[in-house]
Design a protein around this motif. Sequence first.
Motif, PDB file in Angstrom:
ATOM      1  N   GLY A  26       0.799  -1.230   0.000  1.00 29.72           N
ATOM      2  CA  GLY A  26       0.000   0.000   0.000  1.00 29.72           C
ATOM      3  C   GLY A  26       0.826   1.271   0.000  1.00 29.72           C
ATOM      4  O   GLY A  26       0.423   2.279  -0.550  1.00 29.72           O
ATOM      5  N   ALA A  27       1.988   1.226   0.654  1.00 32.55           N
ATOM      6  CA  ALA A  27       2.910   2.359   0.689  1.00 32.55           C
ATOM      7  C   ALA A  27       4.233   1.797   1.188  1.00 32.55           C
ATOM      8  O   ALA A  27       4.287   0.656   1.660  1.00 32.55           O
ATOM      9  N   SER A  28       5.304   2.595   1.083  1.00 33.62           N
ATOM     10  CA  SER A  28       6.619   2.099   1.515  1.00 33.62           C
ATOM     11  C   SER A  28       6.659   1.927   3.031  1.00 33.62           C
ATOM     12  O   SER A  28       6.225   2.804   3.768  1.00 33.62           O
ATOM     13  N   LEU A  29       7.198   0.785   3.472  1.00 36.61           N
ATOM     14  CA  LEU A  29       7.329   0.501   4.902  1.00 36.61           C
ATOM     15  C   LEU A  29       8.723   0.940   5.356  1.00 36.61           C
ATOM     16  O   LEU A  29       9.717   0.367   4.922  1.00 36.61           O
ATOM     17  N   PRO A  30       8.814   1.974   6.208  1.00 33.30           N
ATOM     18  CA  PRO A  30      10.144   2.381   6.682  1.00 33.30           C
ATOM     19  C   PRO A  30      10.838   1.219   7.393  1.00 33.30           C
ATOM     20  O   PRO A  30      10.194   0.488   8.158  1.00 33.30           O
ATOM     21  N   VAL A  31      12.132   1.036   7.125  1.00 28.26           N
ATOM     22  CA  VAL A  31      12.865  -0.093   7.702  1.00 28.26           C
ATOM     23  C   VAL A  31      12.810  -0.051   9.235  1.00 28.26           C
ATOM     24  O   VAL A  31      12.703  -1.090   9.888  1.00 28.26           O
ATOM     25  N   ALA A  32      12.829   1.148   9.820  1.00 32.01           N
ATOM     26  CA  ALA A  32      12.760   1.269  11.286  1.00 32.01           C
ATOM     27  C   ALA A  32      11.470   0.657  11.834  1.00 32.01           C
ATOM     28  O   ALA A  32      11.475   0.020  12.895  1.00 32.01           O
ATOM     29  N   VAL A  33      10.368   0.822  11.101  1.00 35.72           N
ATOM     30  CA  VAL A  33       9.074   0.268  11.530  1.00 35.72           C
ATOM     31  C   VAL A  33       9.096  -1.250  11.401  1.00 35.72           C
ATOM     32  O   VAL A  33       8.662  -1.986  12.288  1.00 35.72           O
ATOM     33  N   LEU A  34       9.642  -1.742  10.271  1.00 39.16           N
ATOM     34  CA  LEU A  34       9.761  -3.186  10.046  1.00 39.16           C
ATOM     35  C   LEU A  34      10.555  -3.829  11.197  1.00 39.16           C
ATOM     36  O   LEU A  34      10.135  -4.843  11.756  1.00 39.16           O
ATOM     37  N   GLU A  35      11.667  -3.209  11.580  1.00 38.20           N
ATOM     38  CA  GLU A  35      12.504  -3.758  12.654  1.00 38.20           C
ATOM     39  C   GLU A  35      11.764  -3.763  13.982  1.00 38.20           C
ATOM     40  O   GLU A  35      11.837  -4.736  14.744  1.00 38.20           O
ATOM     41  N   ARG A  36      11.029  -2.666  14.268  1.00 42.60           N
ATOM     42  CA  ARG A  36      10.272  -2.572  15.518  1.00 42.60           C
ATOM     43  C   ARG A  36       9.203  -3.673  15.586  1.00 42.60           C
ATOM     44  O   ARG A  36       9.025  -4.328  16.608  1.00 42.60           O
ATOM     45  N   PHE A  37       8.493  -3.867  14.467  1.00 42.41           N
ATOM     46  CA  PHE A  37       7.425  -4.868  14.426  1.00 42.41           C
ATOM     47  C   PHE A  37       7.999  -6.274  14.573  1.00 42.41           C
ATOM     48  O   PHE A  37       7.497  -7.093  15.342  1.00 42.41           O
ATOM     49  N   GLU A  38       9.076  -6.558  13.834  1.00 35.45           N
ATOM     50  CA  GLU A  38       9.672  -7.896  13.890  1.00 35.45           C
ATOM     51  C   GLU A  38      10.193  -8.216  15.289  1.00 35.45           C
ATOM     52  O   GLU A  38      10.070  -9.340  15.769  1.00 35.45           O
ATOM     53  N   ALA A  39      10.744  -7.182  15.955  1.00 34.63           N
ATOM     54  CA  ALA A  39      11.249  -7.385  17.315  1.00 34.63           C
ATOM     55  C   ALA A  39      10.100  -7.674  18.285  1.00 34.63           C
ATOM     56  O   ALA A  39      10.206  -8.545  19.155  1.00 34.63           O
ATOM     57  N   ALA A  40       8.982  -6.960  18.122  1.00 34.77           N
ATOM     58  CA  ALA A  40       7.833  -7.139  19.030  1.00 34.77           C
ATOM     59  C   ALA A  40       7.128  -8.476  18.811  1.00 34.77           C
ATOM     60  O   ALA A  40       6.742  -9.146  19.767  1.00 34.77           O
ATOM     61  N   PHE A  41       6.949  -8.879  17.547  1.00 29.80           N
ATOM     62  CA  PHE A  41       6.130 -10.061  17.243  1.00 29.80           C
ATOM     63  C   PHE A  41       6.952 -11.304  16.882  1.00 29.80           C
ATOM     64  O   PHE A  41       6.395 -12.394  16.735  1.00 29.80           O
ATOM     65  N   GLY A  42       8.249 -11.126  16.694  1.00 29.32           N
ATOM     66  CA  GLY A  42       9.090 -12.270  16.332  1.00 29.32           C
ATOM     67  C   GLY A  42       8.680 -12.890  15.010  1.00 29.32           C
ATOM     68  O   GLY A  42       8.738 -14.110  14.836  1.00 29.32           O
ATOM     69  N   ALA A  43       8.228 -12.048  14.066  1.00 26.58           N
ATOM     70  CA  ALA A  43       7.762 -12.561  12.762  1.00 26.58           C
ATOM     71  C   ALA A  43       8.443 -11.777  11.643  1.00 26.58           C
ATOM     72  O   ALA A  43       8.758 -10.601  11.811  1.00 26.58           O
TER      73      ALA A  43
END
Length: 503
Positions: free
Chosen positions: A276-293
């Motif tokens: 839908g739009a570009s995902l900032p790498v900082a957000v991707l890292e935060r999400f992956e760290a929180a959800f382990g996915a």
Amino acid sequence: MATLSVAAVLAENARRRPAKEALVEGDLRLTFAEVWQRALAQAGALAGLGVRPGDRIALMAPNTADFPQAYYAIAAAGGVVVPVHLLLSQTEVEHVLTDSGATLLLCHPAQAQTGAAAARAAGIRTVLLGEEFGKLAADAEPLPSYVTREADDPAVVFYTSGTTGVPKGAVLSHFNLVMNATVNAFDANDIRPDDIALGALPLFHAFGQTVSMNSTWRAGATLVLLPRFDAARAIELMVKEKVNTFHGVPTMFVALAAAAAGADALPELRVCISGGASLPVAVLERFEAAFGATVYEGYGLSETSPAAAVNQPVFGAKPGTIGHPLWGVDVEIARADAEDRIELLPPGELGEVVVRGHNVFSGYLGRPEATAEALVDGWFRTGDLGTKDDEGFLRIVDRKKDVIIRGGYNVYPREVEEVLMRHPGVAQVAVIGLPDDLHGEEICAVVVPAPDTAPEAAEITEWSREHLGRHKYPRRVEFTDALPLGPSMKVLKRELRVRYAAR
């Protein structure tokens, strides 16, 4: 004559796994057989209302069970679905109805005020989903099966907000949509029948419709609907329903990463797809760290059904890229200034992203000139700028129209946004160019501050100056509570340009 219908996605599940849970919304739980029986009854009601194969039927509904039900009913009746964005004004809805030549509006009661008024102005009938449509379906003779359609017949007309001018209807065929759902389910990702996906993306939008609804059902998996996205509620629902698949836009990933800390439990996610739009790498890292996915970021447009490229397990995921093209689709980089022809560029060069394959639309409804501009030498010109590296990973740099030219230098807002997203006081940011007497355009960052922080404009400018080239850092920083989002959850930069240029 090859025949094909999007309706087969649901019909085949009813045949192969009739008792399997297909759809969950609140307390409502329906099997594939039940959803298909309801769709055939509603298709019978549509036939009774005079709907003929090829007729365009507008559908205006939130993510309740009414949407997939009516969508497949229209397809089964041989009609063409015209999804209506829920955030449009009455005048904008009227444009969609008249421009598409819709003969009927199926409207959810929650949207009735805007929808029915627009339909009256357009001179077409409105039928309310729920009680009214339910009664018509109960009294109708259900269709014995879906109406025969040819593979290239139109199935859906998506109105693209576009960055300029009035919305245009992108015509997608049954072949476009069935292929996109199929390769999304089985080639881009390994979607399994026992998967459970959260349907939080608006189904009236191409991403939600193809990736959440059609691809999930193409694989025979279960769709759990969330009518209004709220991060804490989404986490609760995913835990309760054992959801393992999440599709979202960057704003949803931002909210989920923030809400994870306060949640009692987190879902075990196997497949997470961003688009839908570009995902900032900082957000991707935060999400992956929180959800382990792992987050697999992809890219598409209404005109490409929508998925064109995505990070795929088979190639590995590379954060900051949109991965590789889908199976059977080519995504290349062409010279951006060669308007009348496609001239492909070697790896590493910046140019316009172009797409060809089974996912490319038939054209814009009633707009041959716009179609001819977009479809050149068998390729669709996306209007996005990007690069392709030696390993074939694609990267979107920016919209052609969003590039800022400051003092003769090209500045790509996305690059500046990626850096600013790493500032601890920044929750979201949009970078725009504003008219400037000296440099032509000046760089402005519109910032939504992170919770419990109060960053100052001068401090952000100073910080970004250390992390960005001299011509790239924002000389102007504005703060806002929320960024204006379009119906597809993209930030409306044109609105921001108007808002801040006036100051």
